[in-house]
Scaffold this motif. Sequence first.
Motif, PDB file in Angstrom:
ATOM      1  N   VAL A  78       1.395   3.284   2.253  1.00 33.91           N
ATOM      2  CA  VAL A  78       0.226   3.729   1.484  1.00 33.91           C
ATOM      3  C   VAL A  78      -0.954   4.175   2.331  1.00 33.91           C
ATOM      4  O   VAL A  78      -1.879   4.795   1.812  1.00 33.91           O
ATOM      5  N   GLY A  79      -0.953   3.838   3.611  1.00 34.63           N
ATOM      6  CA  GLY A  79      -2.101   4.218   4.421  1.00 34.63           C
ATOM      7  C   GLY A  79      -1.787   4.227   5.898  1.00 34.63           C
ATOM      8  O   GLY A  79      -0.765   3.706   6.349  1.00 34.63           O
ATOM      9  N   HIS A  80      -2.712   4.832   6.639  1.00 40.21           N
ATOM     10  CA  HIS A  80      -2.595   4.917   8.091  1.00 40.21           C
ATOM     11  C   HIS A  80      -4.010   5.050   8.643  1.00 40.21           C
ATOM     12  O   HIS A  80      -4.780   5.896   8.192  1.00 40.21           O
ATOM     13  N   GLN A  81      -4.333   4.179   9.584  1.00 38.83           N
ATOM     14  CA  GLN A  81      -5.664   4.248  10.190  1.00 38.83           C
ATOM     15  C   GLN A  81      -5.571   3.768  11.634  1.00 38.83           C
ATOM     16  O   GLN A  81      -5.066   2.670  11.895  1.00 38.83           O
ATOM     17  N   GLU A  82      -6.020   4.593  12.547  1.00 37.30           N
ATOM     18  CA  GLU A  82      -6.063   4.260  13.973  1.00 37.30           C
ATOM     19  C   GLU A  82      -4.719   3.735  14.481  1.00 37.30           C
ATOM     20  O   GLU A  82      -4.648   2.734  15.182  1.00 37.30           O
ATOM     21  N   GLY A  83      -3.649   4.404  14.098  1.00 35.67           N
ATOM     22  CA  GLY A  83      -2.319   4.049  14.577  1.00 35.67           C
ATOM     23  C   GLY A  83      -1.645   2.917  13.823  1.00 35.67           C
ATOM     24  O   GLY A  83      -0.530   2.550  14.149  1.00 35.67           O
ATOM     25  N   VAL A  84      -2.306   2.362  12.830  1.00 31.36           N
ATOM     26  CA  VAL A  84      -1.746   1.248  12.054  1.00 31.36           C
ATOM     27  C   VAL A  84      -1.369   1.750  10.661  1.00 31.36           C
ATOM     28  O   VAL A  84      -2.185   2.375   9.977  1.00 31.36           O
ATOM     29  N   PHE A  85      -0.125   1.474  10.267  1.00 29.17           N
ATOM     30  CA  PHE A  85       0.340   1.842   8.936  1.00 29.17           C
ATOM     31  C   PHE A  85       0.167   0.662   7.988  1.00 29.17           C
ATOM     32  O   PHE A  85       0.243  -0.495   8.405  1.00 29.17           O
ATOM     33  N   TYR A  86      -0.022   0.976   6.713  1.00 26.37           N
ATOM     34  CA  TYR A  86      -0.170  -0.038   5.677  1.00 26.37           C
ATOM     35  C   TYR A  86       0.881   0.225   4.604  1.00 26.37           C
ATOM     36  O   TYR A  86       1.151   1.380   4.255  1.00 26.37           O
ATOM     37  N   ALA A  87       1.484  -0.854   4.103  1.00 30.54           N
ATOM     38  CA  ALA A  87       2.572  -0.700   3.138  1.00 30.54           C
ATOM     39  C   ALA A  87       2.471  -1.757   2.055  1.00 30.54           C
ATOM     40  O   ALA A  87       1.686  -2.711   2.153  1.00 30.54           O
ATOM     41  N   GLU A  88       3.276  -1.546   1.040  1.00 32.30           N
ATOM     42  CA  GLU A  88       3.391  -2.520  -0.035  1.00 32.30           C
ATOM     43  C   GLU A  88       4.778  -2.412  -0.644  1.00 32.30           C
ATOM     44  O   GLU A  88       5.415  -1.356  -0.583  1.00 32.30           O
ATOM     45  N   LEU A  89       5.236  -3.530  -1.161  1.00 30.54           N
ATOM     46  CA  LEU A  89       6.463  -3.566  -1.960  1.00 30.54           C
ATOM     47  C   LEU A  89       6.034  -3.584  -3.415  1.00 30.54           C
ATOM     48  O   LEU A  89       5.050  -4.252  -3.761  1.00 30.54           O
ATOM     49  N   ILE A  90       6.751  -2.878  -4.247  1.00 31.80           N
ATOM     50  CA  ILE A  90       6.473  -2.931  -5.675  1.00 31.80           C
ATOM     51  C   ILE A  90       7.471  -3.920  -6.274  1.00 31.80           C
ATOM     52  O   ILE A  90       8.683  -3.702  -6.257  1.00 31.80           O
ATOM     53  N   VAL A  91       6.931  -5.044  -6.748  1.00 25.78           N
ATOM     54  CA  VAL A  91       7.738  -6.124  -7.321  1.00 25.78           C
ATOM     55  C   VAL A  91       7.316  -6.275  -8.777  1.00 25.78           C
ATOM     56  O   VAL A  91       6.137  -6.542  -9.054  1.00 25.78           O
ATOM     57  N   ASP A  92       8.250  -6.071  -9.663  1.00 24.58           N
ATOM     58  CA  ASP A  92       7.967  -6.120 -11.105  1.00 24.58           C
ATOM     59  C   ASP A  92       6.777  -5.239 -11.472  1.00 24.58           C
ATOM     60  O   ASP A  92       5.920  -5.624 -12.268  1.00 24.58           O
ATOM     61  N   GLY A  93       6.721  -4.073 -10.855  1.00 21.83           N
ATOM     62  CA  GLY A  93       5.664  -3.117 -11.171  1.00 21.83           C
ATOM     63  C   GLY A  93       4.326  -3.388 -10.519  1.00 21.83           C
ATOM     64  O   GLY A  93       3.380  -2.638 -10.722  1.00 21.83           O
ATOM     65  N   ARG A  94       4.240  -4.456  -9.735  1.00 24.07           N
ATOM     66  CA  ARG A  94       2.968  -4.818  -9.091  1.00 24.07           C
ATOM     67  C   ARG A  94       3.076  -4.659  -7.589  1.00 24.07           C
ATOM     68  O   ARG A  94       4.084  -5.048  -6.985  1.00 24.07           O
ATOM     69  N   PRO A  95       2.030  -4.137  -6.942  1.00 21.96           N
ATOM     70  CA  PRO A  95       2.055  -3.982  -5.484  1.00 21.96           C
ATOM     71  C   PRO A  95       1.832  -5.313  -4.770  1.00 21.96           C
ATOM     72  O   PRO A  95       0.996  -6.119  -5.176  1.00 21.96           O
ATOM     73  N   VAL A  96       2.616  -5.526  -3.715  1.00 22.57           N
ATOM     74  CA  VAL A  96       2.472  -6.703  -2.861  1.00 22.57           C
ATOM     75  C   VAL A  96       2.294  -6.177  -1.434  1.00 22.57           C
ATOM     76  O   VAL A  96       3.174  -5.481  -0.919  1.00 22.57           O
ATOM     77  N   ASN A  97       1.142  -6.463  -0.824  1.00 26.15           N
ATOM     78  CA  ASN A  97       0.884  -5.990   0.537  1.00 26.15           C
ATOM     79  C   ASN A  97       1.950  -6.501   1.494  1.00 26.15           C
ATOM     80  O   ASN A  97       2.369  -7.658   1.407  1.00 26.15           O
ATOM     81  N   ALA A  98       2.361  -5.636   2.419  1.00 24.49           N
ATOM     82  CA  ALA A  98       3.396  -5.997   3.391  1.00 24.49           C
ATOM     83  C   ALA A  98       3.233  -5.147   4.639  1.00 24.49           C
ATOM     84  O   ALA A  98       2.661  -4.058   4.588  1.00 24.49           O
ATOM     85  N   ARG A  99       3.733  -5.657   5.749  1.00 25.42           N
ATOM     86  CA  ARG A  99       3.827  -4.813   6.934  1.00 25.42           C
ATOM     87  C   ARG A  99       4.884  -3.753   6.647  1.00 25.42           C
ATOM     88  O   ARG A  99       5.861  -4.036   5.948  1.00 25.42           O
ATOM     89  N   PRO A 100       4.726  -2.555   7.197  1.00 22.89           N
ATOM     90  CA  PRO A 100       5.739  -1.523   6.955  1.00 22.89           C
ATOM     91  C   PRO A 100       7.147  -1.975   7.340  1.00 22.89           C
ATOM     92  O   PRO A 100       8.098  -1.715   6.596  1.00 22.89           O
ATOM     93  N   SER A 101       7.287  -2.661   8.460  1.00 21.13           N
ATOM     94  CA  SER A 101       8.625  -3.087   8.881  1.00 21.13           C
ATOM     95  C   SER A 101       9.246  -4.042   7.864  1.00 21.13           C
ATOM     96  O   SER A 101      10.443  -3.945   7.554  1.00 21.13           O
TER      97      SER A 101
END
Length: 156
Positions: A78-101
């Motif tokens: 979902v995002g990228h800033q200063e070399g860092v990526f941001y991700a989320e898993l969608i669990v039951d329709g809701r976003p859960v923050n996670a490391r991309p890996s």
Amino acid sequence: MRELTVVEVRLDAEQGSPVLLLKETEGERQVAIWMTAAGASGILAALQEPDPDHPSSHELMLSLVTSLGGEVSVAHIVGHQEGVFYAELIVDGRPVNARPSDAIAVALRAGVPIKIAEGVLDAVGFVPTPSETEPPGEDQVEQFRQFLDSVNPDDF
């Protein structure tokens, strides 16, 4: 959102760090995400047959979600800033923050899509040159294996 597929996990020759290459499914652009050895190992393990007697943390996470009646439907970068990526898993329709890996490792195990925000792909996506698309040499593969074998949890 654009769907991505895993191209490979390789060792960056300049930095000596693992890098995950993803490619858009309907296009030529790729995305490179540098990560820790543990993150790379989790993704590599997801690409192999699971060991039912020794589940990984990602397999345990997915098992917990499904045993509680939940469903992982997609991993989003979902995002990228200063070399860092941001991700989320969608669990039951809701976003859960996670490391991309972690998001990608769980998505691979669950057999669900990996997607990236169009703006992130526009910002960091690249079309590889012909030399970048050549498969890694046996020495690169062996160097990466040695790197993974030498890593221990205390390094993190």
